[in-house]
Design an enzyme around this catalytic site. Structure first.
Site, PDB file in Angstrom:
ATOM      1  N   LYS A  19     108.997  77.762  52.951  1.00 30.37           N
ATOM      2  CA  LYS A  19     109.249  78.485  54.139  1.00 30.37           C
ATOM      3  C   LYS A  19     108.055  78.952  54.853  1.00 30.37           C
ATOM      4  CE  LYS A  19     113.493  80.182  52.064  1.00 30.37           C
ATOM      5  NZ  LYS A  19     114.374  81.362  51.729  1.00 30.37           N
TER       6      LYS A  19
ATOM      7  N   ARG B  89     126.074  84.447  47.998  1.00 27.02           N
ATOM      8  CA  ARG B  89     126.951  84.608  49.267  1.00 27.02           C
ATOM      9  C   ARG B  89     128.078  83.516  49.391  1.00 27.02           C
ATOM     10  NH1 ARG B  89     121.701  84.926  53.006  1.00 27.02           N
ATOM     11  NH2 ARG B  89     121.472  83.154  51.674  1.00 27.02           N
TER      12      ARG B  89
ATOM     13  N   SER C 278     117.771  86.203  55.897  1.00 27.69           N
ATOM     14  CA  SER C 278     116.401  86.748  56.306  1.00 27.69           C
ATOM     15  C   SER C 278     116.097  85.610  57.357  1.00 27.69           C
ATOM     16  CB  SER C 278     115.267  86.537  55.154  1.00 27.69           C
ATOM     17  OG  SER C 278     115.598  87.314  54.338  1.00 27.69           O
TER      18      SER C 278
ATOM     19  N   HIS D 294     119.955  91.995  50.585  1.00 23.35           N
ATOM     20  CA  HIS D 294     118.802  92.125  49.542  1.00 23.35           C
ATOM     21  C   HIS D 294     119.112  93.391  48.716  1.00 23.35           C
ATOM     22  CE1 HIS D 294     116.414  89.145  51.576  1.00 23.35           C
ATOM     23  NE2 HIS D 294     116.869  88.552  50.301  1.00 23.35           N
TER      24      HIS D 294
HETATM   25  O1  PNS Z   1     114.278  84.374  49.068  1.00 20.52           O
HETATM   26  P1  PNS Z   1     113.944  82.782  48.375  1.00 20.52           P
HETATM   27  O2  PNS Z   1     113.050  82.136  49.427  1.00 20.52           O
HETATM   28  O3  PNS Z   1     115.346  81.995  48.234  1.00 20.52           O
HETATM   29  O4  PNS Z   1     113.347  82.928  47.063  1.00 20.52           O
HETATM   30  C1  PNS Z   1     112.998  81.684  46.409  1.00 20.52           C
HETATM   31  C2  PNS Z   1     112.099  81.845  45.184  1.00 20.52           C
HETATM   32  C3  PNS Z   1     110.785  82.653  45.604  1.00 20.52           C
HETATM   33  C4  PNS Z   1     112.868  82.922  44.174  1.00 20.52           C
HETATM   34  C5  PNS Z   1     111.808  80.646  44.463  1.00 20.52           C
HETATM   35  O5  PNS Z   1     111.447  79.771  45.620  1.00 20.52           O
HETATM   36  C6  PNS Z   1     110.947  80.769  43.211  1.00 20.52           C
HETATM   37  O6  PNS Z   1     111.323  81.071  42.251  1.00 20.52           O
HETATM   38  N1  PNS Z   1     109.495  80.596  43.421  1.00 20.52           N
HETATM   39  C7  PNS Z   1     108.710  80.733  42.388  1.00 20.52           C
HETATM   40  C8  PNS Z   1     108.049  79.171  42.021  1.00 20.52           C
HETATM   41  C9  PNS Z   1     108.796  78.798  40.327  1.00 20.52           C
HETATM   42  O7  PNS Z   1     108.762  79.455  39.483  1.00 20.52           O
HETATM   43  N2  PNS Z   1     109.205  77.377  40.488  1.00 20.52           N
HETATM   44  C10 PNS Z   1     109.851  76.799  39.340  1.00 20.52           C
HETATM   45  C11 PNS Z   1     111.549  77.314  39.107  1.00 20.52           C
HETATM   46  S1  PNS Z   1     112.273  77.282  40.378  1.00 20.52           S
END
Ligand code: PNS
Length: 165
Positions: free
Chosen positions: A43, A96, A133, A19
């Site tokens: 999660k 990645r 993570s 990150h």
């Molecule tokens: O680190 P992560 O868990 O892979 O992050 C995922 C995250 C938080 C970026 C993703 O779940 C997200 O964008 N959540 C926001 C909700 C949203 O806008 N959803 C609709 C479009 S994807």
């Protein structure tokens, strides 16, 4: 909408060296970078959002990150709503592997469809290619040493703070 403001969103539970590498690269590309802690309902969380914010701020302070970086959290709706509110036209994500491409691509298309917000994929340093993570959470829960995978502030916290030592 300005493309000089970007958002690096994620769960950051906890922040990893991967990150931090993505944050460092993105901060060099944009005038203003928002590192956004977003609750991912898919999660099970290890750390409260407030703790993730603190650890991100410490990691960025200590992590040789140059640029205008704002750390914030968002739980009020769509990620693109936050991006639009702060005038960001770009989301930056680290890739990645092909697994990340498959996971991220649908979200990138949905976010572009919802609000014309583009997603920029960056390749982190290969040294961090296998760090996640979820692995850090597992190693930490079982008492292992996570210091090779996380910024020093996170390692200190998981080594002592999380146990209340
Ligand atoms: O680190 P992560 O868990 O892979 O992050 C995922 C995250 C938080 C970026 C993703 O779940 C997200 O964008 N959540 C926001 C909700 C949203 O806008 N959803 C609709 C479009 S994807």
């Amino acid at each position: 909408m300005s493309s000089r403001i970007a958002v690096v969103p994620g769960s950051f539970d906890p922040p990893t060296l991967g990150h931090l590498d993505v944050i460092r690269r993105a901060a060099a590309l944009y005038d203003e970078l928002h590192v956004l802690v977003v609750h991912n309902p898919g999660k099970e969380a290890m750390l409260p959002i407030a703790q993730r914010l603190t650890l991100l701020e410490q990691s960025i302070d200590e992590g040789d990150v140059e640029g205008n970086v704002i750390v914030a959290s968002w739980s009020m709706g769509l990620l693109v709503d936050y991006a639009t509110d702060v005038g960001a036209g770009v989301l930056v994500k680290g890739i990645r592997s092909q697994i990340d491409v498959a996971y991220e691509s649908p979200m990138a298309l949905v976010n572009r469809h919802l609000a014309h917000v583009e997603t920029l994929f960056v390749l982190p340093d290969p040294a961090h290619a296998l760090v996640s993570s979820s692995l850090v959470r597992q190693v930490s829960a079982l008492g292992g040493d996570v210091s090779p995978f996380v910024p020093p502030a996170v390692a200190r916290y998981l080594d002592t703070g999380a146990r209340g030592v």
